[in-house]
Scaffold this active site. Sequence first.
Site, PDB file in Angstrom:
ATOM      1  CB  CYS A   1       2.803 -54.908  23.267  1.00 45.46           C
ATOM      2  SG  CYS A   1       3.803 -55.133  21.784  1.00 45.46           S
TER       3      CYS A   1
ATOM      4  CG  ASN B   1      24.556 -46.203  23.135  1.00 47.19           C
ATOM      5  OD1 ASN B   1      23.579 -46.179  23.875  1.00 47.19           O
ATOM      6  ND2 ASN B   1      24.535 -46.776  21.944  1.00 47.19           N
TER       7      ASN B   1
ATOM      8  CD  GLN C   1      19.094 -48.589  19.376  1.00 44.07           C
ATOM      9  OE1 GLN C   1      18.174 -49.316  19.716  1.00 44.07           O
ATOM     10  NE2 GLN C   1      19.740 -47.830  20.240  1.00 44.07           N
TER      11      GLN C   1
ATOM     12  CB  CYS D   1      -2.286 -57.221  18.778  1.00 44.92           C
ATOM     13  SG  CYS D   1      -1.220 -58.674  18.977  1.00 44.92           S
TER      14      CYS D   1
ATOM     15  CB  CYS E   1      18.665 -48.778  26.594  1.00 47.40           C
ATOM     16  SG  CYS E   1      19.892 -49.868  27.346  1.00 47.40           S
TER      17      CYS E   1
ATOM     18  CD  GLU F   1      30.489 -52.819  21.560  1.00 49.66           C
ATOM     19  OE1 GLU F   1      30.261 -53.893  22.140  1.00 49.66           O
ATOM     20  OE2 GLU F   1      29.906 -51.748  21.825  1.00 49.66           O
TER      21      GLU F   1
ATOM     22  CG  PHE G   1      29.783 -48.666  26.510  1.00 47.93           C
ATOM     23  CD1 PHE G   1      30.015 -49.859  27.173  1.00 47.93           C
ATOM     24  CD2 PHE G   1      30.030 -47.475  27.186  1.00 47.93           C
ATOM     25  CE1 PHE G   1      30.463 -49.867  28.486  1.00 47.93           C
ATOM     26  CE2 PHE G   1      30.484 -47.475  28.506  1.00 47.93           C
ATOM     27  CZ  PHE G   1      30.701 -48.676  29.150  1.00 47.93           C
TER      28      PHE G   1
ATOM     29  CB  CYS H   1       2.012 -62.518  22.460  1.00 47.06           C
ATOM     30  SG  CYS H   1       3.516 -61.504  22.401  1.00 47.06           S
TER      31      CYS H   1
ATOM     32  CB  CYS I   1       4.034 -59.891  15.349  1.00 48.55           C
ATOM     33  SG  CYS I   1       4.491 -58.562  16.482  1.00 48.55           S
TER      34      CYS I   1
END
Length: 390
Positions: free
Chosen positions: A15, A321, A218, A4, A348, A275, A247, A12, A93
């Site tokens: 990552c 979730n 996702q 990259c 997450c 939700e 959720f 950038c 990208c």
Amino acid sequence: MIDCHHYQKGDCRSCQWLEMPYEQQLAKKEEHLKQQLAKLDCDNLIWHPPFYSSESAFRNKAKMVVSGAVERPILGILQDPNDPQSAVDLCDCPLYPKRFAELFPILKDFIGRAGLVPYNVAKQKGELKYILLTESQHTKKLMLRFVLRSETKLSLIQREFAGLLEKLPQLEVVSVNIQPQHAAILEGEKEIFLTNQHTLLESFNGIPLFIRPQGFFQTNPLVAQGLYATAQDWVQDLLITKLWDLFCGVGGFGLHCAKALQDKHQKEVELTGIEISPSAIQAATQSAQVLGLSNVKFQSLDAANFALAQDKNKPDLVIVNPPRRGIGKELAEFLNEMQPHFILYSSCNAISMGKDLQHLTNYKLTQIQLFDMFPHTAHYEALILLKRNG
């Protein structure tokens, strides 16, 4: 390590772990996950190997800040939101599918033809703030959203729209979102559709899921499919006739688990999905109808408020979730007292999950797996199955 040039030049750094070998990334994430469970009883807990991601081209969505000039728009990021000169074009990208690179020049041309002047944060002038592009890995169709400051350019977009569809026939859902505020907010409340189609069909493990504007979905479909399949595998042999999906988003977990349970036991399962987002609830309801699941109810409510208001007919399984903040002490303690037979927790943010799990003293952890939804960063998803003591 993926090649990259944006990272190598320092343009950038999204990552952060790009220079770290992938196996080492996973090892660091697993170690971090274990640290969050250090205060819990993990005896007899089954640790499954981490679920790997592709290292490149794994994203199904591009969120591009639009800057530069109308005849030479830049799609990517602003290193300094108040400095247009800090714009970095990320159309190449390596996290995006290679076919995305063929789409961006066409979108740039459309921006010029429609006179969509990029929004200048410092001067608070211009119209086009973001372009959001999402691809279905199932159909390879696209959803495209233009985030504008106002409706001033809407007629010009409509004038040029037929030409855009001719060049990009894979566009299935196209909309304009109006975000008038001078603030770091991605989208506004008003969504104006340019297509008759309002949802993008996705399919994981034979379960149809519908992506809608303003609904969370996702961004790593391969890993998301593995996450849902694992949830199915863990619950299908359990004796469950009633479940809550809190959720629930577009219903991925609840629909996967309800379908697996019904197929395995040939008995109807009662599913309630909660939700806050009305858009996500519409999508979940659409999926249930396509699947032919009748004893299913999705509601647009606050998940914690819904659960705390229930006092009868407790479920056998509660799926949670939550967003990064976790489910919180109040809901965790409520579930601990209500004592459904099982809790399936997808997280997450392992830090908030670890805090939540400390309140579930009536449960033991039985299975856990890490899902690498976000390679080259410290972020990951974790799935844990808990069983009531006794």
